[in-house]
Scaffold this active site. Sequence first.
Site, PDB file in Angstrom:
ATOM      1  N   LYS A   1      -5.464   2.841   9.731  1.00 27.74           N
ATOM      2  CA  LYS A   1      -4.643   3.887   9.114  1.00 27.74           C
ATOM      3  C   LYS A   1      -5.239   5.272   9.371  1.00 27.74           C
ATOM      4  O   LYS A   1      -4.500   6.243   9.598  1.00 27.74           O
ATOM      5  CB  LYS A   1      -4.524   3.620   7.617  1.00 27.74           C
ATOM      6  CG  LYS A   1      -3.708   2.373   7.284  1.00 27.74           C
ATOM      7  CD  LYS A   1      -3.666   2.110   5.789  1.00 27.74           C
ATOM      8  CE  LYS A   1      -2.832   0.871   5.477  1.00 27.74           C
ATOM      9  NZ  LYS A   1      -2.795   0.572   4.029  1.00 27.74           N
TER      10      LYS A   1
ATOM     11  N   SER B   1       0.804  -1.231   0.000  1.00 29.49           N
ATOM     12  CA  SER B   1       0.000   0.000   0.000  1.00 29.49           C
ATOM     13  C   SER B   1       0.832   1.275   0.000  1.00 29.49           C
ATOM     14  O   SER B   1       0.287   2.373   0.009  1.00 29.49           O
ATOM     15  CB  SER B   1      -0.927   0.004   1.222  1.00 29.49           C
ATOM     16  OG  SER B   1      -0.186  -0.015   2.423  1.00 29.49           O
TER      17      SER B   1
END
Length: 756
Positions: free
Chosen positions: A706, A663
């Site tokens: 996140k 990511s």
Amino acid sequence: MDKQFLPIVPERTAPIFIGETVRIGVKDKATLERYKIACNDCKQFLSGILIDEGTYVAARLINVRFINGHNGPYVAGTAVERVKLDEVVRGKNIYSVDVASYDPYPYDEYTVDDKVEELVDWVNSCKADLLSSKELQKQYESVPDLTAADVHGWINRYGLRFVVNEDYDQLYLLSGVVERLSRMASIMQACRMYNEETNDFHDRVEDEMREAQREYVLREELKVINSELYGDADDISELEEMIASCAAPADVIDKLKSELRKMVNMAPASPESFVARNWIEMVATMPWGVMTTDNLSIDNAREILENDHYGLDKVKQRILEFLSIHKLVGNKNGNILCLYGPPGVGKTSIAKSIAHALGRQYVRISLGGMHDEAEIRGHRRTYIGSMAGKIIAGIKKAGTVNPVFLMDEVDKLSNDYKGDPASALLEVLDPEQNKAFYDNYLEVPFDLSKVLFITTANNIGEIAKPLLDRMELIELTGYTVEEKEQIALRHLLPKQIKEHGMPEASVRITPEAMRLLIDGYTREAGVRGLEQQIAALCRKVAVSFGDNPIETTTLDVAAVRKHLGMARFERRLRKREDAVGCVVGLAWTEMGGETMDLEAVLMPNKGGLRLTGNLGKVMRESATTAYSYVKSHAEELGIPLDKFEHELHVHAPEGAVPKDGPSAGCAMTCLIVSALTGRKLRADRALTGEVSLTGRVMAIGGLKEKSLGALRDGITTILVPEDNRPDVEELPATIKDKIVYLYNTDVKGVLKEMLL
């Protein structure tokens, strides 16, 4: 012949053999004294009356002795001949009889012929066969051979010795020599056959009795020896009671009894005895067939979950759905729950709440670091120190066959030369196999199908795929700051106050101080570290409370800083400035979400890409993909080709921390473009997303963690892939209201949002 009166004793039930030493018991001492007086002159005695048509025949005993034995008085004497009795006289002290004649029966005269010789030889042959037996030799060794010249005398003196089933007077009723010899021969033959059969039977009986007596004596001696050496070590009866009260299947009971029989013949101090005893105790005390009744009230389960946990609404709803199906169809589907998420988010406590709601026993084992298959299946019981596996040991500890069984940290299993515990767990968790789970130590199948297994993990990617396929996944994400505040106030603080022995509500923490605890002293997705900090505050308060008790202590920001010192994680509102080659990425870890600063510089070396900062294989590949995309679109991005002749160095600070995952592709692309073009990147935005070689931005996972990591770092704008828009919609309002999400489908959109 003058009459000769001799004393006589009561009739015997067996004949008296000539030459035999006879012992006749006397009921009392008075009778014995009368016998002594009667025999005072003649020293003789008559006994062993035989009935022959009203005529009494007895044996005459000489050398009569009167003895007081340990079982009472008795008369002893030696039988010398048989006499015929006539007149009976009642004396003063005892009955006496007249001896009418010796050799009382008249017998025919005979001539020795071939028939007589043949019969005599046959009788002697039978006698010789009887004497060949060691058991009978002593009984018949005093009997001389029969001679044809003295047939009647031999039969009178020795014939009755060989009578087995005949009447005792048979030999006296016949008078002819051939008839008497024929009768004697048939008696001898019957005696020989009887003794052969009797000897065989007695041999078998004696062998069995001798062996049984030997075992009994040895066992008793062993008990005495063990008692002297080790004290009272005879617990066989206790084991027998365990087996008798055990509700195991019949084949298990048979195996227990067989093992107990083997153990009885072992020395109690031997290693084999200890192994056998431990095995019997283990198997006999297992909860065979013992079950608790489930409380399947959904309202009760909902109330318990709400009381025990704050937030986790989706998780609670999923568990209620699971319990509802369990109520409707039972545990037939064999679903195994797997609670996964960061540490400290309540996975273990959720399992406890499920056990509480169902009314079942709760068992927990930790699988972290387990690398030996025997920990699951048990050890072979062929050596000292062997034991059952953790599964069977947990069932025994629970005392029921249907507990809630928590397997903690299933993702941290490892394997080595001792086996693969994850593969061993397949039999435990597979409903098609655990109906007859075989533990190496137990050695008998045990039904695990009624157990509700729950596993926990931080990263399901580390779980073996065959094992993961058998699990029902339930994700527990990290908590927001607001959720942590409520959990601390409702659960953690009251718990720590109680554990530190202070009155209820004796400690209060202001909202500002609580926020400082959450942001400045902890950095986690769960609340475990927060609880530790609250415990540290309670210890400080407990010291002053012990010296000067007060009703309530209120802790503000100043008090928290005083007691805990400088904050470890001050909010990273460090003055990030827009700069070339600096970008903020987002990372998911087992501990929750984090921001990740990435840096890049262009160096006048030969071309290429250098990566540092303890990057994993996937993240290095992601950087390489981003570099290839930028190089292939250099003209479109406005990058001179001669820039690629210089070396590009990409670094991720905090090199001691491993970093991996795809990511970071968007962040790497922005970083490379910024370094090659000299354009600045925005410092107030963080980004996440995987990039393909064609520049497509693909979805990522762990968006909630996140997002929380970005909020902790003071960042309120995040660039995410368009494919993650549904995940954003599911986030709590407390997160969505604080963060602006910018969606992108390709790298061009990302660069447009990030480059200045």
